[in-house]
Design an enzyme around this catalytic site. Structure first.
Site, PDB file in Angstrom:
ATOM      1  N   TYR A  63      -8.065  -5.543  -1.923  1.00  0.00           N
ATOM      2  CA  TYR A  63      -8.388  -4.430  -2.833  1.00  0.00           C
ATOM      3  C   TYR A  63      -9.507  -4.788  -3.831  1.00  0.00           C
ATOM      4  CZ  TYR A  63      -4.601  -1.353  -1.157  1.00  0.00           C
ATOM      5  OH  TYR A  63      -3.797  -0.525  -0.407  1.00  0.00           O
ATOM      6  N   GLY A  70      -2.221  -9.894   4.025  1.00  0.00           N
ATOM      7  CA  GLY A  70      -2.079 -10.587   2.745  1.00  0.00           C
ATOM      8  C   GLY A  70      -0.638 -10.888   2.392  1.00  0.00           C
ATOM      9  N   ASN A  78       0.864  -1.191   0.000  1.00  0.00           N
ATOM     10  CA  ASN A  78       0.000   0.000   0.000  1.00  0.00           C
ATOM     11  C   ASN A  78       0.894   1.232   0.000  1.00  0.00           C
ATOM     12  OD1 ASN A  78       0.417   0.948   2.842  1.00  0.00           O
ATOM     13  ND2 ASN A  78      -0.406  -1.086   3.264  1.00  0.00           N
ATOM     14  N   ASP A 137       1.644  -8.851   1.459  1.00  0.00           N
ATOM     15  CA  ASP A 137       2.517  -7.839   2.071  1.00  0.00           C
ATOM     16  C   ASP A 137       2.968  -8.300   3.465  1.00  0.00           C
ATOM     17  OD1 ASP A 137       3.809  -5.411   2.483  1.00  0.00           O
ATOM     18  OD2 ASP A 137       1.976  -4.213   2.655  1.00  0.00           O
ATOM     19  N   SER A 176      -3.814  -6.670  -6.248  1.00  0.00           N
ATOM     20  CA  SER A 176      -5.158  -6.064  -6.058  1.00  0.00           C
ATOM     21  C   SER A 176      -6.306  -7.060  -5.959  1.00  0.00           C
ATOM     22  CB  SER A 176      -5.493  -5.039  -7.161  1.00  0.00           C
ATOM     23  OG  SER A 176      -4.839  -3.814  -6.937  1.00  0.00           O
TER      24      SER A 176
HETATM   25  N1  AR6 Z   1       2.178 -15.567  -1.824  1.00  0.00           N
HETATM   26  C1  AR6 Z   1       1.566 -15.239  -2.975  1.00  0.00           C
HETATM   27  N2  AR6 Z   1       0.355 -14.666  -3.032  1.00  0.00           N
HETATM   28  C2  AR6 Z   1      -0.283 -14.416  -1.870  1.00  0.00           C
HETATM   29  C3  AR6 Z   1       0.295 -14.723  -0.612  1.00  0.00           C
HETATM   30  C4  AR6 Z   1       1.593 -15.330  -0.609  1.00  0.00           C
HETATM   31  N3  AR6 Z   1       2.232 -15.650   0.506  1.00  0.00           N
HETATM   32  N4  AR6 Z   1      -0.593 -14.350   0.354  1.00  0.00           N
HETATM   33  C5  AR6 Z   1      -1.681 -13.845  -0.266  1.00  0.00           C
HETATM   34  N5  AR6 Z   1      -1.503 -13.888  -1.603  1.00  0.00           N
HETATM   35  P1  AR6 Z   1      -3.606  -8.969  -1.000  1.00  0.00           P
HETATM   36  P2  AR6 Z   1      -4.128  -6.497  -2.537  1.00  0.00           P
HETATM   37  C6  AR6 Z   1      -2.394 -13.448  -2.698  1.00  0.00           C
HETATM   38  O1  AR6 Z   1      -4.812  -8.754  -0.170  1.00  0.00           O
HETATM   39  O2  AR6 Z   1      -5.490  -6.970  -2.911  1.00  0.00           O
HETATM   40  C7  AR6 Z   1      -2.242  -5.559   2.189  1.00  0.00           C
HETATM   41  O3  AR6 Z   1      -2.724  -5.354   3.485  1.00  0.00           O
HETATM   42  C8  AR6 Z   1      -3.878 -13.420  -2.436  1.00  0.00           C
HETATM   43  O4  AR6 Z   1      -4.464 -14.689  -2.627  1.00  0.00           O
HETATM   44  O5  AR6 Z   1      -2.367  -9.417  -0.351  1.00  0.00           O
HETATM   45  O6  AR6 Z   1      -3.262  -5.891  -3.601  1.00  0.00           O
HETATM   46  C9  AR6 Z   1      -1.381  -4.396   1.688  1.00  0.00           C
HETATM   47  O7  AR6 Z   1      -0.666  -3.791   2.733  1.00  0.00           O
HETATM   48  C10 AR6 Z   1      -4.372 -12.419  -3.484  1.00  0.00           C
HETATM   49  O8  AR6 Z   1      -4.707 -13.095  -4.682  1.00  0.00           O
HETATM   50  O9  AR6 Z   1      -3.215  -7.610  -1.835  1.00  0.00           O
HETATM   51  C11 AR6 Z   1      -2.404  -3.469   1.102  1.00  0.00           C
HETATM   52  O10 AR6 Z   1      -2.943  -2.615   2.092  1.00  0.00           O
HETATM   53  C12 AR6 Z   1      -3.143 -11.555  -3.769  1.00  0.00           C
HETATM   54  O11 AR6 Z   1      -2.086 -12.112  -3.006  1.00  0.00           O
HETATM   55  C13 AR6 Z   1      -3.456  -4.387   0.553  1.00  0.00           C
HETATM   56  O12 AR6 Z   1      -3.350  -5.604   1.298  1.00  0.00           O
HETATM   57  C14 AR6 Z   1      -3.306 -10.107  -3.377  1.00  0.00           C
HETATM   58  O13 AR6 Z   1      -4.021  -9.993  -2.161  1.00  0.00           O
HETATM   59  C15 AR6 Z   1      -3.227  -4.707  -0.896  1.00  0.00           C
HETATM   60  O14 AR6 Z   1      -4.325  -5.440  -1.379  1.00  0.00           O
END
Ligand code: AR6
Length: 170
Positions: free
Chosen positions: A125, A32, A24, A34, A121
């Protein structure tokens, strides 16, 4: 070696030159992917993020910055910020493409040859997964057409739904 490959799993385990973080704008971490990257990589990543914040005040949506990968097997983490999916959908699609493209530009600037992307995203997101996958694949393919530096791009899907969408599209 295929220029584009698909993997189901955890991006923190990838031995690519760089892994991309779906961060973010604060660059201070979150949940997630991150959260997983900062947990597994250790405090060196956050320290680099704070230096970038102090220099440029975070990372705008669609842009990308690079840090150490700390204790991870990758050498670098490229932090990009995908759009929150609300409001103007066309604008959000352009911003998602920017996130992929700008991450690749930062990779080339840092002589990175192999890079792994999560499904930016598509978690908290709430970008629709099908459309996000189409944008990710099109943007990466277009970039690779005009680039002689990157050897391989991995799409790392954590959830089954994204993995099967990518399988179909690739
Ligand atoms: N390896 C690969 N992919 C993953 C992993 C992992 N270890 N864990 C989750 N995913 P998100 P966003 C996938 O929510 O929507 C955070 O709080 C998950 O299945 O991580 O871009 C940041 O700080 C999904 O398909 O990211 C931001 O505030 C993908 O990662 C916000 O979330 C993205 O999900 C960003 O939201």
């Amino acid at each position: 070696m295929d220029k584009i490959a698909l993997i189901k799993g955890d991006i923190t385990k990838m031995h690519t030159d760089a892994i991309v973080n779906a961060a973010n704008s604060s660059l201070l971490g979150g949940g997630g992917v991150d959260g997983a990257i900062h947990r597994a990589g250790g405090k060196a990543i956050l320290e680099d993020c704070i230096k970038i914040r102090n220099r440029q005040g975070g990372c705008p949506t669609g842009e990308a910055v690079i840090t150490t990968a700390g204790n991870l097997p990758a050498k670098y983490v490229i932090h990009t910020v995908g759009p929150v999916y609300n409001g103007d959908k066309k604008e959000k699609e352009l911003l998602l493409a920017n996130a992929y493209r700008n991450s690749l530009i930062v990779a080339v600037e840092n002589s990175i040859k192999t890079i792994a992307f999560p499904n930016i995203s598509t978690g908290v997101y709430h970008f629709p997964k099908q459309r996000a996958a189409e944008i990710a694949i099109t943007t990466v393919k277009d970039f690779l057409k005009n680039d002689a530096h990157i050897d391989q791009v991995l799409f790392v899907c954590f959830d089954e739904e994204n993995y099967s969408l990518y399988q179909t599209l690739l």
